[in-house]
Design a protein around this motif. Sequence first.
Motif, short mmCIF file in Angstrom:
data_model
loop_
_atom_site.label_atom_id
_atom_site.label_comp_id
_atom_site.label_asym_id
_atom_site.label_seq_id
_atom_site.Cartn_x
_atom_site.Cartn_y
_atom_site.Cartn_z
N LYS A 102 0.80 -1.14 0.05
CA LYS A 102 -0.04 0.01 0.07
C LYS A 102 0.93 1.31 0.05
O LYS A 102 1.04 1.69 -1.07
CB LYS A 102 -1.01 0.21 1.22
N THR A 103 1.35 1.80 1.13
CA THR A 103 1.98 2.95 1.32
C THR A 103 3.67 2.67 0.73
O THR A 103 4.21 1.88 1.46
CB THR A 103 2.12 3.63 2.64
N ILE A 104 4.03 3.46 -0.09
CA ILE A 104 5.56 3.38 -0.67
C ILE A 104 6.11 4.67 -0.25
O ILE A 104 5.56 5.71 -0.90
CB ILE A 104 5.67 2.93 -2.01
N LYS A 105 7.16 4.92 0.45
CA LYS A 105 7.63 6.19 0.99
C LYS A 105 9.20 6.28 -0.13
O LYS A 105 9.79 5.32 -0.10
CB LYS A 105 8.00 6.40 2.22
N LEU A 106 9.47 7.39 -0.44
CA LEU A 106 10.74 7.57 -1.05
C LEU A 106 11.63 8.66 -0.47
O LEU A 106 10.93 9.60 0.15
CB LEU A 106 10.33 8.12 -2.52
N ASN A 173 0.40 -2.60 3.98
CA ASN A 173 -0.45 -3.47 2.95
C ASN A 173 -1.84 -3.02 3.05
O ASN A 173 -2.36 -2.40 4.09
CB ASN A 173 -0.18 -4.62 2.85
N TRP A 174 -2.62 -3.73 2.20
CA TRP A 174 -3.96 -3.39 2.13
C TRP A 174 -4.86 -4.21 2.98
O TRP A 174 -6.14 -3.69 3.36
CB TRP A 174 -4.43 -3.45 0.63
N THR A 175 -4.24 -5.23 3.50
CA THR A 175 -5.00 -5.98 4.44
C THR A 175 -4.98 -5.78 5.90
O THR A 175 -5.67 -6.02 6.74
CB THR A 175 -4.76 -7.60 4.34
N ALA A 176 -3.75 -4.62 5.93
CA ALA A 176 -3.57 -4.18 7.43
C ALA A 176 -3.19 -5.41 8.29
O ALA A 176 -3.29 -5.20 9.47
CB ALA A 176 -4.86 -3.34 8.07
N ASP A 177 -2.70 -6.27 7.84
CA ASP A 177 -2.08 -7.55 8.44
C ASP A 177 -0.54 -7.46 8.16
O ASP A 177 -0.14 -8.04 7.09
CB ASP A 177 -2.83 -8.64 8.10
#
Length: 232
Positions: A102-106, A173-177
């Motif tokens: 989900k979240t990708i930081k640069l 990620n998208w499942t929050a797991d």
Amino acid sequence: MSHQCEHEHHDHSPPPVTNSTQSLYEHINFLQVVCLNAVAKGSDNQSACVFKTQDEKYNVSRYLESDADCQMIIHVPFTGTCKLFSIVLRCNRTDGGYSSPKTIKLYKNFNKNVDFDTLSESKDDHHFENPQDIGIGVGIETDVLDDSTFVEHHLPRHIFQNCYSLTLFIQDNWTADEDDLTCCFYLELRGEYTGERASNDAIPLMTVYESAPNPVDHQKLEYEHENMELGM
């Protein structure tokens, strides 16, 4: 320029189109690429699992899989300074113990220790959300000739100039797991090589080492649809 100013003066015009001839593949310093919390699948070489030539971009026999949890760090040094235009990613869909990243930081030219603790405590230069369930399933043995499984994320060009390294932090990620694993099958950086090699004095000394990933931060970040394109 702060992120707040970027959003206040955001340009909603479509980002400039890129193409595969702008790949920075030949300007990556592969000997110094570092992948943390990542296991190489199909190869002993971690960088070869995600950085592939245009002839091999559909190959899914080699990929990176996260190890302890969903998080992953990929630190990419260049042989000289570059201007970055976009990032093309091919990741996994959510299925059977895997979840779409989900979240990708640069982080541009990150000059501190490259580890999960330090990156989590540092302000990123840009971040985006990878779309949910755009990618391929894990365990496929044949090439997947489907351009819709790739996503191109356009970058703010005024920020990513004079880059001699780029650090990507897949945070959640998208499942929050956090126990659901992440896979990256393809990573392409597009831009322009300036031909100016950074001097030794211009590159801070930096250590890169493994550290236990932080708990996944589930804070929802703004999703900028106009900066994301499906396919190539």
